[in-house]
Design a protein around this motif. Sequence first.
Motif, mmCIF file in Angstrom:
data_model
loop_
_atom_site.group_PDB
_atom_site.id
_atom_site.type_symbol
_atom_site.label_atom_id
_atom_site.label_comp_id
_atom_site.label_asym_id
_atom_site.label_seq_id
_atom_site.Cartn_x
_atom_site.Cartn_y
_atom_site.Cartn_z
ATOM 1 N N GLN A 102 0.806 -1.225 0.000
ATOM 2 C CA GLN A 102 0.000 0.000 0.000
ATOM 3 C C GLN A 102 0.836 1.269 0.000
ATOM 4 O OE1 GLN A 102 -2.712 -0.301 3.289
ATOM 5 N NE2 GLN A 102 -3.956 -1.857 2.296
ATOM 6 N N THR A 103 2.123 1.150 0.092
ATOM 7 C CA THR A 103 3.001 2.324 0.096
ATOM 8 C C THR A 103 3.642 2.586 -1.263
ATOM 9 O OG1 THR A 103 4.861 1.002 0.871
ATOM 10 C CG2 THR A 103 3.510 2.078 2.555
ATOM 11 N N THR A 104 3.384 1.735 -2.227
ATOM 12 C CA THR A 104 4.019 1.924 -3.530
ATOM 13 C C THR A 104 3.343 3.046 -4.320
ATOM 14 O OG1 THR A 104 2.620 0.338 -4.694
ATOM 15 C CG2 THR A 104 4.609 -0.543 -3.634
ATOM 16 N N PHE A 105 4.091 3.677 -5.191
ATOM 17 C CA PHE A 105 3.551 4.734 -6.044
ATOM 18 C C PHE A 105 2.435 4.175 -6.925
ATOM 19 C CE2 PHE A 105 3.612 7.231 -10.000
ATOM 20 C CZ PHE A 105 3.255 8.460 -9.475
ATOM 21 N N ARG A 106 2.633 2.976 -7.445
ATOM 22 C CA ARG A 106 1.630 2.345 -8.304
ATOM 23 C C ARG A 106 0.316 2.158 -7.554
ATOM 24 N NH1 ARG A 106 2.503 -3.447 -9.971
ATOM 25 N NH2 ARG A 106 0.387 -3.996 -10.448
ATOM 26 N N TYR A 107 0.402 1.694 -6.314
ATOM 27 C CA TYR A 107 -0.798 1.494 -5.495
ATOM 28 C C TYR A 107 -1.509 2.834 -5.277
ATOM 29 C CZ TYR A 107 -3.798 0.951 -1.452
ATOM 30 O OH TYR A 107 -4.883 0.985 -0.611
ATOM 31 N N LEU A 108 -0.760 3.847 -4.871
ATOM 32 C CA LEU A 108 -1.365 5.152 -4.584
ATOM 33 C C LEU A 108 -2.015 5.748 -5.824
ATOM 34 C CD1 LEU A 108 1.439 6.579 -2.271
ATOM 35 C CD2 LEU A 108 -0.791 5.672 -1.567
ATOM 36 N N THR A 109 -1.370 5.579 -6.967
ATOM 37 C CA THR A 109 -1.932 6.076 -8.222
ATOM 38 C C THR A 109 -3.232 5.355 -8.554
ATOM 39 O OG1 THR A 109 0.281 6.607 -9.029
ATOM 40 C CG2 THR A 109 -1.469 6.421 -10.676
ATOM 41 N N GLU A 110 -3.238 4.035 -8.428
ATOM 42 C CA GLU A 110 -4.452 3.268 -8.716
ATOM 43 C C GLU A 110 -5.559 3.581 -7.717
ATOM 44 O OE1 GLU A 110 -3.890 -0.922 -9.279
ATOM 45 O OE2 GLU A 110 -2.451 -0.606 -10.898
ATOM 46 N N GLU A 111 -5.190 3.860 -6.493
ATOM 47 C CA GLU A 111 -6.202 4.205 -5.492
ATOM 48 C C GLU A 111 -6.922 5.496 -5.888
ATOM 49 O OE1 GLU A 111 -6.514 3.994 -0.734
ATOM 50 O OE2 GLU A 111 -4.873 5.234 -1.469
ATOM 51 N N ILE A 112 -6.161 6.475 -6.334
ATOM 52 C CA ILE A 112 -6.766 7.727 -6.797
ATOM 53 C C ILE A 112 -7.632 7.471 -8.029
ATOM 54 C CG2 ILE A 112 -6.262 9.990 -7.827
ATOM 55 C CD1 ILE A 112 -3.733 10.001 -5.967
ATOM 56 N N GLU A 113 -7.142 6.667 -8.959
ATOM 57 C CA GLU A 113 -7.905 6.358 -10.169
ATOM 58 C C GLU A 113 -9.225 5.657 -9.825
ATOM 59 O OE1 GLU A 113 -5.340 3.981 -12.591
ATOM 60 O OE2 GLU A 113 -4.109 5.685 -13.185
ATOM 61 N N GLU A 114 -9.165 4.694 -8.903
ATOM 62 C CA GLU A 114 -10.373 3.949 -8.541
ATOM 63 C C GLU A 114 -11.369 4.848 -7.812
ATOM 64 O OE1 GLU A 114 -13.280 1.502 -6.595
ATOM 65 O OE2 GLU A 114 -11.816 2.742 -5.548
ATOM 66 N N GLU A 115 -10.890 5.718 -6.934
ATOM 67 C CA GLU A 115 -11.775 6.669 -6.243
ATOM 68 C C GLU A 115 -12.452 7.597 -7.245
ATOM 69 O OE1 GLU A 115 -12.895 7.171 -3.138
ATOM 70 O OE2 GLU A 115 -11.803 5.459 -2.355
ATOM 71 N N THR A 116 -11.668 8.097 -8.190
ATOM 72 C CA THR A 116 -12.219 8.980 -9.217
ATOM 73 C C THR A 116 -13.257 8.246 -10.050
ATOM 74 O OG1 THR A 116 -10.140 10.190 -9.290
ATOM 75 C CG2 THR A 116 -11.625 10.465 -11.167
ATOM 76 N N GLU A 117 -12.965 7.021 -10.407
ATOM 77 C CA GLU A 117 -13.910 6.225 -11.198
ATOM 78 C C GLU A 117 -15.194 5.957 -10.418
ATOM 79 O OE1 GLU A 117 -15.412 4.163 -14.513
ATOM 80 O OE2 GLU A 117 -13.785 5.604 -14.303
ATOM 81 N N ALA A 118 -15.090 5.743 -9.114
ATOM 82 C CA ALA A 118 -16.291 5.522 -8.291
ATOM 83 C C ALA A 118 -17.188 6.755 -8.330
ATOM 84 C CB ALA A 118 -15.897 5.177 -6.858
ATOM 85 N N TRP A 119 -16.598 7.939 -8.253
ATOM 86 C CA TRP A 119 -17.402 9.160 -8.359
ATOM 87 C C TRP A 119 -17.994 9.277 -9.749
ATOM 88 C CZ3 TRP A 119 -19.288 11.499 -4.446
ATOM 89 C CH2 TRP A 119 -18.597 11.577 -3.241
#
Length: 128
Positions: A102-119
């Motif tokens: 959960q600390t990787t850049f890839r994880y953080l980027t995907e987390e933002i992408e998934e949150e944005t997609e949920a909205w």
Amino acid sequence: MPKNKLIKNMVATKGKLTWDQKIDKVESWLSNRKFRLIRGNEKHITDSVDFDLKIVLLSNRSKPENQFYSLLHECGHILNRGKNFKRKYKALNEAEQDPRKQTTFRYLTEEIEEETEAWRREIGRAHV
């Protein structure tokens, strides 16, 4: 007209339902997908989805209109978990198995992408 049946229903009833009635309709949509909605005023209840328990938590501490939109956002997360989730959000999926990732850049980027997609999936089409 939006593709999602929940959103079509919300658009069709625009202005005819109270916010609480709209939340009830979303709760029915969740129930059809075997999810339970739990609402509460306790500080530990934050708007979220537990996919293992198939529970959506919704805080009652905000006004009903905000609760409704937050609930739609959580429904967006449920829709995001479709058949392409593991392929599209590989780092999120891996981090569920190994929280150290959960600390990787890839994880953080995907987390933002998934949150944005949920909205985008729910709120962007609600028009209520």
